[in-house]
Design a protein around this motif. Structure first.
Motif, PDB file in Angstrom:
ATOM      1  N   THR A   1       4.604  -5.469  -4.645  1.00 35.12           N
ATOM      2  CA  THR A   1       4.429  -4.101  -5.142  1.00 35.12           C
ATOM      3  C   THR A   1       4.670  -4.061  -6.652  1.00 35.12           C
ATOM      4  O   THR A   1       3.885  -3.479  -7.397  1.00 35.12           O
TER       5      THR A   1
ATOM      6  N   THR B   1      -7.026   0.168  -6.161  1.00 36.80           N
ATOM      7  CA  THR B   1      -5.987  -0.201  -5.211  1.00 36.80           C
ATOM      8  C   THR B   1      -6.402  -1.411  -4.387  1.00 36.80           C
ATOM      9  O   THR B   1      -5.624  -2.349  -4.185  1.00 36.80           O
TER      10      THR B   1
ATOM     11  N   THR C   1       1.696  -5.409  -8.288  1.00 35.74           N
ATOM     12  CA  THR C   1       0.445  -4.660  -8.158  1.00 35.74           C
ATOM     13  C   THR C   1       0.481  -3.321  -8.898  1.00 35.74           C
ATOM     14  O   THR C   1      -0.558  -2.821  -9.318  1.00 35.74           O
TER      15      THR C   1
ATOM     16  N   THR D   1      -6.050   3.642 -12.124  1.00 32.46           N
ATOM     17  CA  THR D   1      -6.009   5.071 -11.820  1.00 32.46           C
ATOM     18  C   THR D   1      -6.166   5.893 -13.088  1.00 32.46           C
ATOM     19  O   THR D   1      -6.914   6.875 -13.130  1.00 32.46           O
TER      20      THR D   1
ATOM     21  N   LEU E   1       0.834  -1.201   0.000  1.00 35.30           N
ATOM     22  CA  LEU E   1       0.000   0.000   0.000  1.00 35.30           C
ATOM     23  C   LEU E   1       0.869   1.252   0.000  1.00 35.30           C
ATOM     24  O   LEU E   1       0.661   2.170  -0.786  1.00 35.30           O
TER      25      LEU E   1
ATOM     26  N   ILE F   1      -9.758   5.253  -7.914  1.00 30.76           N
ATOM     27  CA  ILE F   1      -8.376   4.907  -7.575  1.00 30.76           C
ATOM     28  C   ILE F   1      -8.360   3.943  -6.393  1.00 30.76           C
ATOM     29  O   ILE F   1      -7.677   2.922  -6.402  1.00 30.76           O
TER      30      ILE F   1
ATOM     31  N   ILE G   1      -2.651  -0.933 -10.448  1.00 33.21           N
ATOM     32  CA  ILE G   1      -3.054   0.351  -9.883  1.00 33.21           C
ATOM     33  C   ILE G   1      -2.934   1.457 -10.926  1.00 33.21           C
ATOM     34  O   ILE G   1      -3.826   2.295 -11.069  1.00 33.21           O
TER      35      ILE G   1
ATOM     36  N   LEU H   1       0.668   2.581  -3.926  1.00 31.10           N
ATOM     37  CA  LEU H   1      -0.325   3.637  -4.090  1.00 31.10           C
ATOM     38  C   LEU H   1       0.324   4.966  -4.502  1.00 31.10           C
ATOM     39  O   LEU H   1      -0.028   5.509  -5.554  1.00 31.10           O
TER      40      LEU H   1
END
Lengths: 342, 435
Positions: free
Chosen positions: B292, B345, B295, B303, B223, B341, B299, B227
């Motif tokens: 990460t 996420t 992911t 987004t 996260l 978003i 994301i 993000l």
């Protein structure tokens, strides 16, 4: 945005302190999945019974474990490698090239498997690797020809064996014992009966022939058991003609219902396995990085605890789980005490 | 004049019939497809629940013990202290059997190997924390062995029992007396939810708690990294970047990255984070970094989609009243895109939560989640497992008790995933604006 800023800086700090915090206080072990069960039993008991944290035991196989062991010295490398075979000369060289010397070799005990059947069943009292291969391989030699396995009874290929239908319960592919079974029985039988040479003569490469040798028939006469030996025992109970593969310790606890067969004329006992006479067994090892003793807290204590009579001895939990205890335990204990390198 | 045949909308001709039939057939295919999908779902869920729910209950044996200071000293003097504590329970069990008029006498092996194996640590811990209880009579609720709990629940019948190191037929007489006296009961197994992994010979004590914590720390890393990086990258690409060959290339590559198999990221993580950067093995920090990477593309794509869905009129209006480009984006576009978003996420996190393959390569399988982290930094850098890796580890173990635990672990994992998806749906419902 301030949340993200704080979060990002927290993470940056964590990453920086990670290296500092890695002043590790637990023992890290990796390697053979055959040794993993024993190592995890010891690790749990070590954490419960001492003031040291519980060691981490990762699986991944003997070779992968030894490769990581030989990566170098320091807190980011593992302290102990578990192996179901001895360390090879090449691996020792690799280790030395990375500064890993003073390797202490500890023989935990032996992994032995036996062939057993119902005590009142047909007279399965003596097998050879060729018998097992002839019974279980998908392709066998008949009159000098490699053909699809035509045998349905043990007496079809060996008149000394009873005229009973072939049915065998063998360890599933996820068992460590499957490897011993393949290497020490099936592969040997494949060589002895000449099937290996016949496969090469038929145009297979050396590697392909070796792989083909390890296959077992898939027509239902050979059944993989993925559970523990209790499941094998239940299957043997239900099938009077069946032969099952067990760990020695398990068989010894069930001598009232099972009878064991000799392999190549040798009866499986703790003594014959420890002496190396009984063919279907192998020693299990772990290797300690000498340079880490005194740096990683609890490393020597873990090794001592592992090899203590209460754990690795004939009545300990490891023997209960199926390890054949090493009769030279006292010598190993003394060796760890003295930190004797190879 | 050409001759056109007379047709009427009221009479159905052959062609119309054919077209209508085709439509009907197509609808039927759709319904069948949905029915097959639902059938699979029902079969899957029932089999998961049937196999997994037993993992949440445990058979508990209530055993009394009066342990004196001498007993404690003697037990502490042994190498295997925990087994010595278990053996101390024998006296009271035999007293109990005499009280109930039974002539059977049990030995230490019955307690330590077959009735309540591997419970010594609990007893030892209790006396360590409550030294005043030494010498008093204490009742311990201890988890029964796999076989005795199966016998108690009726899954294992007396006639199927053969003497083994796990259970002897004679033990069942003692167990029957205990059942009559109400000493053996079924209880909800909190330890399964909060506990740590155990050794291969102790399926009864295994819990998924430590690996839930491991997963939690990994998700924090994902996260905190994915993000901000993902959102910053998408805002730049969507709002500021010039449209040229280079940005096109980057765009194509992001889409490609989203489709890269996760095991590839695992190997990358092993090579870069562990072998090159020397980050600690099996640490949630490394797991989080690997996930990460996995992911980020998800994301970024979601987004950008939600930034795109904000109508240009909003930007134009902001710019029109004199806002700078950056003000327009951060004051007007980003808040409106936020629900999308966040949803993206959470979906990305849920995907990362269930990922096993990359974790296999960075040392998260084996006997790893065996202790709780002690503190936040320890949570990031000390060896731990993650839920899917723990389930994988359990499923590969030989003891059938662990197989049940693996199914139970799947239920816990599914509950987490469903909760995350639910949050995503709620966020979307509540904050999304349609234009």
């Amino acid at each position: 945005m301030s949340f993200i800023k704080t979060a990002a800086s927290t993470l940056a700090i964590t990453a920086v302190t990670a290296t500092a915090a890695a002043a590790r206080d637990n023992v890290q072990v990796a390697g053979s999945s055959t040794v993993l069960p024993y190592a995890s039993i010891v690790a749990e008991a070590f954490g419960d019974n001492t003031d040291f944290p519980t060691p981490v035991v990762e699986s991944g196989g003997s070779s992968a474990g030894l490769a990581r062991f030989c990566e170098g010295i320091g807190e980011n490398t593992i302290d102990i490698a578990n192996a179901s075979r001895g360390i090879r000369a090449g691996e020792i060289e690799e280790c030395a090239a990375n500064g890993v010397t003073d390797i202490i070799e500890v023989r935990i005990g032996y992994d032995g498997i036996v062939f057993a059947s119902q005590i009142d069943g047909p007279d399965f009292s003596a097998f050879t690797p060729s018998d097992i291969f002839n019974a279980l391989a998908p392709q066998v030699m008949v009159d000098g020809e490699l053909v699809d396995n035509p045998h349905t009874q043990w007496s079809d290929f060996n008149a000394d064996l009873p005229a009973a239908d072939i049915l065998a319960f063998i360890p599933g592919t996820k068992h460590g014992t499957r490897e011993v079974f393949e290497e020490k029985v099936i592969a040997v039988g494949c060589e002895e009966t000449g099937a290996h040479d016949a496969m090469i003569a038929a145009g297979m490469s050396e590697d392909d022939a070796e792989d083909a040798c390890l296959a077992v028939r898939t027509d239902g006469l050979s059944v993989d058991i993925d559970g523990d030996y209790t499941e094998t025992l239940a299957s043997i109970d239900a099938n009077p003609n069946a032969v099952g593969v067990f760990g020695l310790a398990f068989y010894e606890n069930n001598t009232d219902t099972l009878k064991v067969a000799t392999m190549s004329g040798v009866e499986p006992t703790t003594e014959t396995i420890a002496a190396g006479d009984y063919p279907v067994s192998r020693p299990l090892y772990f290797y300690i990085k000498g340079a880490h003793i005194g740096v990683i807290p609890g490393l020597k204590e873990y090794a001592q605890f592992f090899m203590a009579d209460e754990l690795a001895g004939p009545d300990g939990p490891l023997a209960q789980y199926g390890l054949v205890s090493d009769p030279e335990l006292a010598a190993t204990q003394a060796m760890i005490e003295a930190e004797e390198a190879m | 004049m050409t001759d056109t045949p007379k047709t009427s909308l009221l009479t159905v001709d052959a062609r119309t019939r054919k077209r209508n039939a085709a439509e009907k057939r197509f609808k039927a295919y759709g319904i069948v497809a949905i029915a097959i999908g639902l059938l699979f779902l029902v079969v899957l869920l029932t089999s998961i629940l049937r196999s997994g729910l037993p993992a949440f209950t445990t058979t508990v044996v209530a055993l009394e013990a009066t342990i004196t200071q001498e007993d404690v000293d003697a037990a502490e003097g042994q190498l295997l202290k925990t087994a010595a504590y278990e053996a101390l329970l024998v006296a009271k069990v035999n007293e109990f059997l005499v009280e109930r008029g039974s002539t059977i006498e049990v030995d230490e092996d019955f307690i330590t190997d077959r009735l309540v194996p591997k419970t010594g640590a609990t007893i030892r811990e209790f006396y360590k924390e409550n030294p005043d209880q030494i010498g008093q009579t204490v009742t311990f609720d201890l988890p029964a062995s796999t076989r005795i709990s199966r016998y108690f629940e009726g899954d294992l019948l007396r006639e199927d029992v053969t003497d083994s190191r796990f259970l002897e037929v004679a033990d069942l007489d003692v167990v029957d007396v205990m059942i009559d006296a109400g000493l053996i009961t079924t209880a909800f197994d909190w330890n399964f939810i909060t506990g740590t992994d155990t050794a291969v010979d102790n399926p009864g004590g295994a819990g998924i708690g430590a690996s839930v914590i491991g997963s939690f720390f990994m998700m924090i890393v994902v996260l905190l990294l994915a993000l901000p990086i993902g959102v910053a990258a998408s805002i730049y690409l969507e709002e500021f970047a010039p449209k040229n060959r280079l940005t096109d290339l980057i765009e194509v590559n992001i889409s490609n990255l989203a489709a890269v198999p996760s095991i590839v990221f695992g190997i990358l993580g092993l090579a870069v984070f562990i072998q090159f950067a020397h980050l600690p093995q099996s640490a949630p920090l490394v797991g989080g970094l690997v996930l990460t990477l996995m992911t980020l593309p998800t994301i970024i794509i979601s987004t950008r989609a939600s930034l795109k869905s904000v109508p240009p009129s909003i930007r134009d209006a902001a710019l029109g009243v004199g806002a700078s480009k950056m003000q327009a984006v951060f004051h007007h576009v980003l808040p409106l895109a936020m629900p999308g978003i966040l949803t993206g996420t959470i979906i990305g996190l849920a995907q990362a939560l269930g990922e096993t393959a990359p974790l296999l390569l960075i040392g998260m399988v084996g006997y790893v989640a065996r202790e709780y982290p002690d503190g936040i930094i320890s949570g990031f850098v000390d060896s731990n497992s993650a839920m899917p890796a723990q389930i994988y580890t359990w499923a590969a173990r030989a003891d059938t008790g662990f197989y049940e635990k693996a199914w139970g672990g799947i239920i816990v994992l599914l509950v987490f995933l469903l909760t995350m998806n639910l949050i995503a749906i709620l966020l979307r419902r509540r904050f999304e604006r349609r234009w």
